[in-house]
Write a protein that holds these residues in place. Structure first.
Motif, PDB file in Angstrom:
ATOM      1  N   SER A 146      -0.033  -0.302   1.281  1.00 37.32           N
ATOM      2  CA  SER A 146       0.302   0.042  -0.100  1.00 37.32           C
ATOM      3  C   SER A 146       0.317   1.553  -0.234  1.00 37.32           C
ATOM      4  O   SER A 146      -0.601   2.213   0.239  1.00 37.32           O
ATOM      5  CB  SER A 146      -0.749  -0.550  -1.049  1.00 37.32           C
ATOM      6  N   PRO A 147       1.347   2.117  -0.898  1.00 35.73           N
ATOM      7  CA  PRO A 147       1.368   3.573  -1.109  1.00 35.73           C
ATOM      8  C   PRO A 147       0.475   4.002  -2.268  1.00 35.73           C
ATOM      9  O   PRO A 147       0.329   5.183  -2.534  1.00 35.73           O
ATOM     10  CB  PRO A 147       2.838   3.860  -1.416  1.00 35.73           C
ATOM     11  N   HIS A 148      -0.152   3.042  -2.960  1.00 37.55           N
ATOM     12  CA  HIS A 148      -0.914   3.351  -4.180  1.00 37.55           C
ATOM     13  C   HIS A 148      -2.398   3.455  -3.909  1.00 37.55           C
ATOM     14  O   HIS A 148      -2.914   2.901  -2.942  1.00 37.55           O
ATOM     15  CB  HIS A 148      -0.696   2.248  -5.228  1.00 37.55           C
ATOM     16  N   TRP A 149      -3.088   4.160  -4.776  1.00 36.93           N
ATOM     17  CA  TRP A 149      -4.547   4.102  -4.839  1.00 36.93           C
ATOM     18  C   TRP A 149      -4.962   3.859  -6.277  1.00 36.93           C
ATOM     19  O   TRP A 149      -4.557   4.637  -7.148  1.00 36.93           O
ATOM     20  CB  TRP A 149      -5.210   5.372  -4.302  1.00 36.93           C
ATOM     21  N   PRO A 150      -5.761   2.828  -6.538  1.00 35.77           N
ATOM     22  CA  PRO A 150      -6.229   1.827  -5.578  1.00 35.77           C
ATOM     23  C   PRO A 150      -5.066   1.004  -5.012  1.00 35.77           C
ATOM     24  O   PRO A 150      -4.018   0.887  -5.661  1.00 35.77           O
ATOM     25  CB  PRO A 150      -7.185   0.966  -6.407  1.00 35.77           C
ATOM     26  N   PRO A 151      -5.260   0.435  -3.811  1.00 41.76           N
ATOM     27  CA  PRO A 151      -4.161  -0.313  -3.184  1.00 41.76           C
ATOM     28  C   PRO A 151      -3.729  -1.496  -4.039  1.00 41.76           C
ATOM     29  O   PRO A 151      -4.547  -2.137  -4.704  1.00 41.76           O
ATOM     30  CB  PRO A 151      -4.770  -0.777  -1.851  1.00 41.76           C
TER      31      PRO A 151
END
Ligand SMILES: C[S@@+](CC[C@H](N)C(=O)[O-])C[C@H]1O[C@@H](n2cnc3c(N)ncnc32)[C@H](O)[C@@H]1O
Length: 198
Positions: A146-151
């Motif tokens: 996932s490119p996001h945080w949080p995933p």
């Protein structure tokens, strides 16, 4: 010529054959297998545990890094699979293949390596962390990068992945195993680390 790091150990090939014969499709891929071998090799006198033996492919990768003084214990709830997988390791008394719930592993804890691949990961993540020895390595695969945080996964925050990545008793990170799959790798902190710097 096949480069050494690309070679597949003969016992892995035997376990893959068992998977084929049993129609089992859930075996670890070689990219994860090499991570398992590395982890086992880092703990040459350790207790190496796996939940979810399947046909023994991940077990065979762990075995390929197993030290002479180490012990490998794995558990599978499907009796037929466990019996077939046990046959792959019948010549090595460092290896125990158990049949039943992943909770059967608890009597062998604390673990120096825990490949949590069938039972525990979702149903009792706190217990999974508790079963690790200080410095013990935890490996959980089958995540989607996932490119996001949080995933995120499927548009939602992946709470389970976040649990492991941020657990206060763990130093954890996520590594790509292929361009489309990842694993969480973590080491349990020593109790002194958790008091903060002195
Ligand atoms: C992903 S597969 C395991 C693959 C294997 N670890 C490998 O690396 O090739 C998951 C396995 O876990 C077993 N399993 C699932 N839940 C379990 C539980 N609670 N206790 C024991 N085994 C379980 C399933 O029957 C299945 O064979």
């Amino acid at each position: 010529m096949i480069m050494e790091e690309r070679a597949v150990p003969s016992r892995v090939v035997a376990a893959e054959r068992v998977a084929y014969e049993a129609g089992f499709k859930g075996s670890s891929i070689p990219e994860v297998g090499r991570l398992l071998r590395l982890a086992a090799a880092a703990k040459p006198h350790g207790v190496i545990a796996e939940s979810g033996t399947g046909s023994g492919v991940g077990t065979a990768w762990l075995h390929s890094g197993l030290g002479a003084g180490a012990r490998l214990v794995t558990v599978e709830r499907e009796e037929g699979l466990a019996r077939r997988a046990a046959g792959v390791f019948a010549d090595d008394d460092r290896v125990s293949v158990l049949t039943g719930s992943w909770r059967l592993l608890e009597r062998y804890a604390p673990f120096d390596v825990f490949f949590c691949d069938g039972g525990g990961k979702r149903d009792d993540p706190e217990r999974v962390v508790e079963l690790l020895a200080p410095g013990g390595l935890l490996i959980l695969d089958d995540f989607t990068p996932s490119p996001h945080w949080p995933p995120r996964f499927g548009g939602e925050v992946d709470e389970l992945r976040l649990f492991y990545l941020t657990h206060p008793a763990l130093n954890a990170t996520e590594v790509l195993t292929t361009p489309v799959s990842s694993a969480v790798v973590a080491a349990r902190r020593h109790w002194r680390d958790r008091r903060g710097p002195s």
